[in-house]
Design a protein around this motif. Sequence first.
Motif, PDB file in Angstrom:
ATOM      1  N   VAL A 113      10.935   5.414  -5.665  1.00 12.86           N
ATOM      2  CA  VAL A 113       9.967   4.900  -4.514  1.00 12.86           C
ATOM      3  C   VAL A 113      10.878   4.049  -3.552  1.00 12.86           C
ATOM      4  N   GLY A 114      11.591   3.472  -3.808  1.00 11.21           N
ATOM      5  CA  GLY A 114      12.494   2.583  -2.894  1.00 11.21           C
ATOM      6  C   GLY A 114      13.226   3.401  -2.037  1.00 11.21           C
ATOM      7  N   ASP A 115      14.063   4.536  -2.732  1.00 11.94           N
ATOM      8  CA  ASP A 115      14.472   5.471  -1.835  1.00 11.94           C
ATOM      9  C   ASP A 115      13.565   6.225  -0.877  1.00 11.94           C
ATOM     10  N   LEU A 116      12.770   6.656  -1.387  1.00 13.10           N
ATOM     11  CA  LEU A 116      11.577   7.355  -0.329  1.00 13.10           C
ATOM     12  C   LEU A 116      11.172   6.493   0.619  1.00 13.10           C
ATOM     13  N   LEU A 117      10.966   5.345   0.400  1.00 13.46           N
ATOM     14  CA  LEU A 117      10.389   4.483   1.616  1.00 13.46           C
ATOM     15  C   LEU A 117      11.537   3.571   2.194  1.00 13.46           C
ATOM     16  N   GLY A 118      12.934   3.730   2.023  1.00 16.33           N
ATOM     17  CA  GLY A 118      13.587   2.957   2.392  1.00 16.33           C
ATOM     18  C   GLY A 118      13.650   1.386   2.227  1.00 16.33           C
ATOM     19  N   ILE A 119      13.385   1.074   0.916  1.00 15.43           N
ATOM     20  CA  ILE A 119      13.235  -0.340   0.423  1.00 15.43           C
ATOM     21  C   ILE A 119      14.410  -0.489  -0.702  1.00 15.43           C
ATOM     22  N   ASP A 120      15.110  -1.556  -0.341  1.00 17.64           N
ATOM     23  CA  ASP A 120      16.271  -1.766  -1.254  1.00 17.64           C
ATOM     24  C   ASP A 120      16.107  -2.860  -2.406  1.00 17.64           C
ATOM     25  N   TYR A 121      14.961  -3.379  -2.503  1.00 16.67           N
ATOM     26  CA  TYR A 121      14.515  -4.438  -3.503  1.00 16.67           C
ATOM     27  C   TYR A 121      13.728  -4.407  -4.400  1.00 16.67           C
ATOM     28  N   LEU A 122      13.495  -2.963  -4.832  1.00 13.14           N
ATOM     29  CA  LEU A 122      12.444  -2.594  -5.631  1.00 13.14           C
ATOM     30  C   LEU A 122      13.074  -2.466  -7.142  1.00 13.14           C
ATOM     31  N   GLY A 123      12.600  -2.917  -8.210  1.00 15.44           N
ATOM     32  CA  GLY A 123      13.049  -2.754  -9.529  1.00 15.44           C
ATOM     33  C   GLY A 123      11.962  -2.793 -10.648  1.00 15.44           C
ATOM     34  N   THR A 124      12.097  -3.236 -11.777  1.00 18.07           N
ATOM     35  CA  THR A 124      11.083  -3.368 -12.698  1.00 18.07           C
ATOM     36  C   THR A 124      10.503  -4.577 -12.598  1.00 18.07           C
ATOM     37  N   HIS A 125      11.023  -5.543 -12.115  1.00 19.68           N
ATOM     38  CA  HIS A 125      10.189  -6.830 -11.941  1.00 19.68           C
ATOM     39  C   HIS A 125       9.367  -6.926 -10.582  1.00 19.68           C
ATOM     40  N   THR A 126       9.448  -5.991  -9.704  1.00 17.12           N
ATOM     41  CA  THR A 126       8.678  -6.035  -8.437  1.00 17.12           C
ATOM     42  C   THR A 126       7.177  -6.118  -8.721  1.00 17.12           C
ATOM     43  N   ALA A 173       0.827  -1.080   0.177  1.00 16.15           N
ATOM     44  CA  ALA A 173      -0.058   0.070   0.015  1.00 16.15           C
ATOM     45  C   ALA A 173       1.040   1.131  -0.030  1.00 16.15           C
ATOM     46  N   GLU A 174       2.056   1.234   0.712  1.00 12.55           N
ATOM     47  CA  GLU A 174       2.835   2.250   0.623  1.00 12.55           C
ATOM     48  C   GLU A 174       3.642   2.574  -0.337  1.00 12.55           C
ATOM     49  N   VAL A 175       4.006   1.294  -1.481  1.00 16.02           N
ATOM     50  CA  VAL A 175       4.355   1.692  -2.560  1.00 16.02           C
ATOM     51  C   VAL A 175       3.661   2.173  -3.635  1.00 16.02           C
ATOM     52  N   GLN A 176       2.339   1.844  -3.678  1.00 13.80           N
ATOM     53  CA  GLN A 176       1.247   2.216  -4.594  1.00 13.80           C
ATOM     54  C   GLN A 176       0.970   3.656  -4.044  1.00 13.80           C
ATOM     55  N   ASP A 177       0.857   3.910  -2.889  1.00 11.35           N
ATOM     56  CA  ASP A 177       0.876   5.526  -2.593  1.00 11.35           C
ATOM     57  C   ASP A 177       1.830   6.327  -3.088  1.00 11.35           C
ATOM     58  N   THR A 178       2.883   5.710  -3.033  1.00 12.65           N
ATOM     59  CA  THR A 178       4.037   6.640  -3.172  1.00 12.65           C
ATOM     60  C   THR A 178       4.041   6.867  -5.052  1.00 12.65           C
ATOM     61  N   LEU A 179       3.716   5.793  -5.716  1.00 14.86           N
ATOM     62  CA  LEU A 179       3.931   5.911  -7.110  1.00 14.86           C
ATOM     63  C   LEU A 179       2.731   6.955  -7.655  1.00 14.86           C
ATOM     64  N   LEU A 180       1.472   6.918  -6.914  1.00 14.83           N
ATOM     65  CA  LEU A 180       0.459   7.616  -7.298  1.00 14.83           C
ATOM     66  C   LEU A 180       0.813   9.085  -6.830  1.00 14.83           C
ATOM     67  N   ASN A 181       1.220   9.452  -5.671  1.00 12.99           N
ATOM     68  CA  ASN A 181       1.298  10.743  -5.087  1.00 12.99           C
ATOM     69  C   ASN A 181       2.711  11.601  -4.956  1.00 12.99           C
ATOM     70  N   ASN A 182       3.728  10.896  -5.466  1.00 13.47           N
ATOM     71  CA  ASN A 182       4.884  11.513  -5.626  1.00 13.47           C
ATOM     72  C   ASN A 182       5.630  12.019  -6.960  1.00 13.47           C
ATOM     73  N   PHE A 183       4.813  11.694  -7.801  1.00 13.27           N
ATOM     74  CA  PHE A 183       5.315  11.891  -9.390  1.00 13.27           C
ATOM     75  C   PHE A 183       4.271  12.913 -10.215  1.00 13.27           C
ATOM     76  N   ILE A 184       4.604  13.646 -11.199  1.00 12.39           N
ATOM     77  CA  ILE A 184       3.628  14.237 -11.954  1.00 12.39           C
ATOM     78  C   ILE A 184       2.842  13.257 -12.749  1.00 12.39           C
TER      79      ILE A 184
END
Length: 194
Positions: A128-141, A15-26
Amino acid sequence: MKETVYPIKDSKVLAEVQDTLLNNFIFGRRNLTIFQLGKATLLRVSDVLSLQYRDVFDAKGRVKSYAYIHDQKTGKPNHLYLKPVKKDLRKYYQWLMDNHIQSQWLFPSSERDKHIDRVQFYRIMQKVGDLLGIDYLGTHTMRKTGAYRVYVQTNYDIGLVMNLLNHSSQSMTLKYLGLDRDATEKILNKIDFG
């Protein structure tokens, strides 16, 4: 690009990843819809990003029930069931209309008539990973997360997940999900050895 990419197993983190994708980018609605569509269809990122508008929406802007593509990596035909992501696609359609964005591509880049590419989406996931402190996000997530959720919510139906991912072996699928040891231990814990 980062080599260690895992599925998002925790619903709160998802949910945090989804919220960040939606609300932290133009282009947050676009970014979230890419993620949601990739998660629901289990497509590789290159296949998600190269979808055309007409693959998903009909002439009146309604979400189709299915999309038909050929996987870029394997060349195999792929029948995509869109109902699980229909609500997200409707919101995305409205966002496209509200922002007067027209393109042959489902996920247009902010540049001239091109679709967003893997590197661009990788950078988005890294931010998104940097903003949330998650080090395992990428294009295959998104693909791995979708596969993991299908696996768990179908009571560990590895055959279904293998089929959805177009994998040829259970060990490949379990490794892809980061579950080879976890899955084995869960199964062994349920066995009555007498």
